[in-house]
Design a protein around this motif. Sequence first.
Motif, PDB file in Angstrom:
ATOM      1  N   ALA A 134       0.824  -1.210   0.000  1.00 23.47           N
ATOM      2  CA  ALA A 134       0.000   0.000   0.000  1.00 23.47           C
ATOM      3  C   ALA A 134       0.855   1.257   0.000  1.00 23.47           C
ATOM      4  O   ALA A 134       0.617   2.184  -0.789  1.00 23.47           O
ATOM      5  N   ARG A 182      -8.403   5.298   2.638  1.00 24.54           N
ATOM      6  CA  ARG A 182      -6.998   4.939   2.699  1.00 24.54           C
ATOM      7  C   ARG A 182      -6.699   3.930   1.585  1.00 24.54           C
ATOM      8  O   ARG A 182      -7.615   3.349   0.983  1.00 24.54           O
ATOM      9  N   THR A 226      -5.451   0.339   0.566  1.00 24.33           N
ATOM     10  CA  THR A 226      -5.415  -0.988   1.175  1.00 24.33           C
ATOM     11  C   THR A 226      -5.032  -2.016   0.126  1.00 24.33           C
ATOM     12  O   THR A 226      -5.568  -2.006  -0.997  1.00 24.33           O
ATOM     13  N   THR A 227      -4.113  -2.911   0.485  1.00 26.36           N
ATOM     14  CA  THR A 227      -3.681  -3.982  -0.400  1.00 26.36           C
ATOM     15  C   THR A 227      -4.626  -5.175  -0.251  1.00 26.36           C
ATOM     16  O   THR A 227      -4.947  -5.571   0.872  1.00 26.36           O
ATOM     17  N   ASN A 235      -4.059  -2.786  -5.238  1.00 29.03           N
ATOM     18  CA  ASN A 235      -4.258  -1.792  -4.177  1.00 29.03           C
ATOM     19  C   ASN A 235      -5.463  -0.931  -4.527  1.00 29.03           C
ATOM     20  O   ASN A 235      -5.627  -0.513  -5.684  1.00 29.03           O
ATOM     21  N   LEU A 262     -13.547  -1.939   7.256  1.00 25.02           N
ATOM     22  CA  LEU A 262     -12.175  -1.440   7.145  1.00 25.02           C
ATOM     23  C   LEU A 262     -12.027  -0.204   8.021  1.00 25.02           C
ATOM     24  O   LEU A 262     -12.906   0.666   8.037  1.00 25.02           O
ATOM     25  N   SER A 272      -6.228  -0.416   8.557  1.00 22.85           N
ATOM     26  CA  SER A 272      -6.352  -1.596   7.694  1.00 22.85           C
ATOM     27  C   SER A 272      -5.510  -1.390   6.440  1.00 22.85           C
ATOM     28  O   SER A 272      -5.969  -0.826   5.444  1.00 22.85           O
ATOM     29  N   ASN A 273      -4.256  -1.867   6.459  1.00 24.61           N
ATOM     30  CA  ASN A 273      -3.360  -1.661   5.318  1.00 24.61           C
ATOM     31  C   ASN A 273      -3.355  -2.832   4.344  1.00 24.61           C
ATOM     32  O   ASN A 273      -2.876  -2.706   3.218  1.00 24.61           O
ATOM     33  N   CYS A 274      -3.888  -4.015   4.752  1.00 21.95           N
ATOM     34  CA  CYS A 274      -3.823  -5.164   3.860  1.00 21.95           C
ATOM     35  C   CYS A 274      -4.867  -6.199   4.257  1.00 21.95           C
ATOM     36  O   CYS A 274      -5.134  -6.398   5.451  1.00 21.95           O
TER      37      CYS A 274
END
Length: 821
Positions: free
Chosen positions: A174, A287, A289-290, A301, A345, A349-351
Amino acid sequence: MRQIWDFHGGVHPPENKSQSTSRPIQKATLPKTLILPLSQHIGQPAKALVEPGQKVLKGEVIATAEGPVSVAVHASSSGTVTAVERRPVPHPSGLSDVCIVIETDGEDAWTDLTPCEDYRSLGSEQLLERVRQGGIAGMGGAGFPTAIKLHPPRNDKVNALILNAAECEPYITADDMLMRERADEVIRGMEIMAQLLEPEECLIGIEDNKPEAISALKQAASGTHIEVVVIPTKYPSGGEKQLIKILTGLEVPHGKIPADIGVMCQNVGTAAAVYRAVRFGEPLISRITTVTGDGVATPGNFEVLLGSPMSDLLQQAGFDASKTDRLIMGGPMMGFTLTDPDLPLVKTSNCIMAVSAKEFPRPDPAQACIRCGLCAEACPAELLPQQLYWFSKAQEFDKAENYNLFDCIECGACSYVCPSSIPLVQYYRYAKNQIRVTAQEQQKSDKARERFEFRQTRLEREKEEKEAKRKARAEAAAKAQAEKAAQQQDAPADVDPKKAAIEAAIKRAQAKRTPAPAQPRVNIAELQTNVDKAREKLEKVRETLAESDGANAAMQEKLRNAIAKNEERLAAAEKALHDAQNSAPATPAASNATPATQAAEPEQQARAIARTRDKIKTLTQAIESCRETDPQRAAQLSETVEKTRAKLAELEAEAAPTDKATDEPPAPNLEELSSQVDKARDKLSMMQGMLDDAKAEQPADEAKIAKLQRAVEKNQERLAAAQKTLEEARTQAGGSAVKAASPEEIEALTSALEKAQDKLAMMQNMLNEAQQEPPVDEAKVAKLSRAVEKNQDRVAAARATLNEARGDAAENQTSTDGAGA
């Protein structure tokens, strides 16, 4: 070329980043429902400002920060609030949180924003306020409020501002894609942070496995004082303390934070969010997110709105449930398994990983530790994972804390290299949580003790102040009486001797006509009545206790205390009767009675007969209800009924009319009638409390509730009758002359009023404390509310009595002055 350092330990797991970097950032679709938790950050949850049915716009504040360590929550899109309720949220322990649920309208209409083209002209407070109003929290890890990190203590000088672009966790890209496509926003956001912190140097640490992002950052940072530093790829170089060690060679001491050594770390996603909040006035509502793993057809992404269900995002990425073994939020090293694909999310929550069993196999069963020491070699915090594991497993949390358990960053390197497949990080998380829970309970206990000690101190102080006021009033009254006596003694000498002689003769004649005060005699009949009443009340309380088998423990304890108190009263009444019988002269009981007592005796006998009849009726009903279920109990109650009927016959014989008659009705005893009203009110309050407790019990006993309801109605009738009798007596006594109250009597009434006010204040404080205790005990609050109302009535009665006495005294003084004139 800038010098870089290395940190202890670390591992090199497979990166698996190329799967999600082959496509540009995509915009996620607008979901039908948004679920926005009030706690998406470290600190206090936000406070909801909206209610179900309310319309909201995109970017509108729907929850405000509650306390200094908190951030606001904004609506991610326009729509209608449908609920504010607890729902599951992404958490390693599967916890739930209060969430605001919004049904989107599809318009995605923005609220009014306040952009700022020349943000460099803004002051520090204005910039911080824009960051704070934007609801920005750290987007790379724990979610610490950004406004607090950008406002360090005044005495702490920031030497280095570091932007963490390492993104060392496998699978997650991300930040990599954000830097490739929006490097200008990252650099501008870092310049705003530098404007606030005024550091000596600004560094961006990025691993050498991101060549496209490195090139974009260097191009965007050209002409600025920001330096892009490329570091070797090793996990966990993205840890805050590890990155500081790599770039500066400094180590954060145990129990300290980076600000204590003059370093401030931020994430690249946080920097971009700060820029958009300051430049365009946009709050943090989305944001990058991956979405990756073998379970999705098109990993990549996505720029997704906060609060979107993960299932919507997975469907957009081509989710295939048949190929997915489990869902993981975060990376394979520090992430956690999700139990529900519909979880929302949040800001951290990046992934999201949809992994297959082949791609991410289940760990082997844990085996015994072989003491190989690989975990200690891999630990980047230079801890002893083996010792921490033993202490955590044995629940020796104090020893684990002494071995610097809280320095563990939970990176998972120790679990990754463990040949025995021991889930070390899970043990450490469990131990940390238990230590925190223990500390919170201790803190609550300390606060409760402090409140109790403060309350006791306050009560003692108030008691001393009231006692001092009482003494001052008593001294003033004594002084006034002394002055009055002195004035009477210092009468003028030119009084007419003839008038003085006449007045003295009149006083001597009055003294001869006034009979000598009779010696007080003991009323044995009245004492016998007191004994009978005490015994009857004791039997009634005992029967109530026997019938309350299903009541709660608190009510049974209250009844036992009442039995003990009534046993003491019965013993005292019997002793007084015994002493009177041994010492009183052999005279008829009627000659010892005062007119007030003679008037009260028929009323007391009538009430005793009525109570006895009610008791027989209640016992008969109890016998009918338990005749089939408990024959032994029914037999015992039958014996009690026979005894009670015999006692009723005696009371009716005593109450039979005699030939003796009085020429005029006796004066009513107002004090005794008032006491009877108070007793009836207390009995009604007790029965009402028992009824409320019975209604609160689960499951409810309908028979018991009906019985208590009848008792409450009966006591309400008795209270009404007692109040009516008191009002009639007051009306009858209203026309008669009232003796003027003396200063001593007024002083006693004032003291009684103060005691009633003190008790009312105490009960009010207990009610306030009960209403503030979490969770609120509704039964306790209701009981204390009734006690407060009862004491308010007593204070009002005491005040009325005092005012009446003062008024009578003033009226008598006025009449005396008029006669003298």
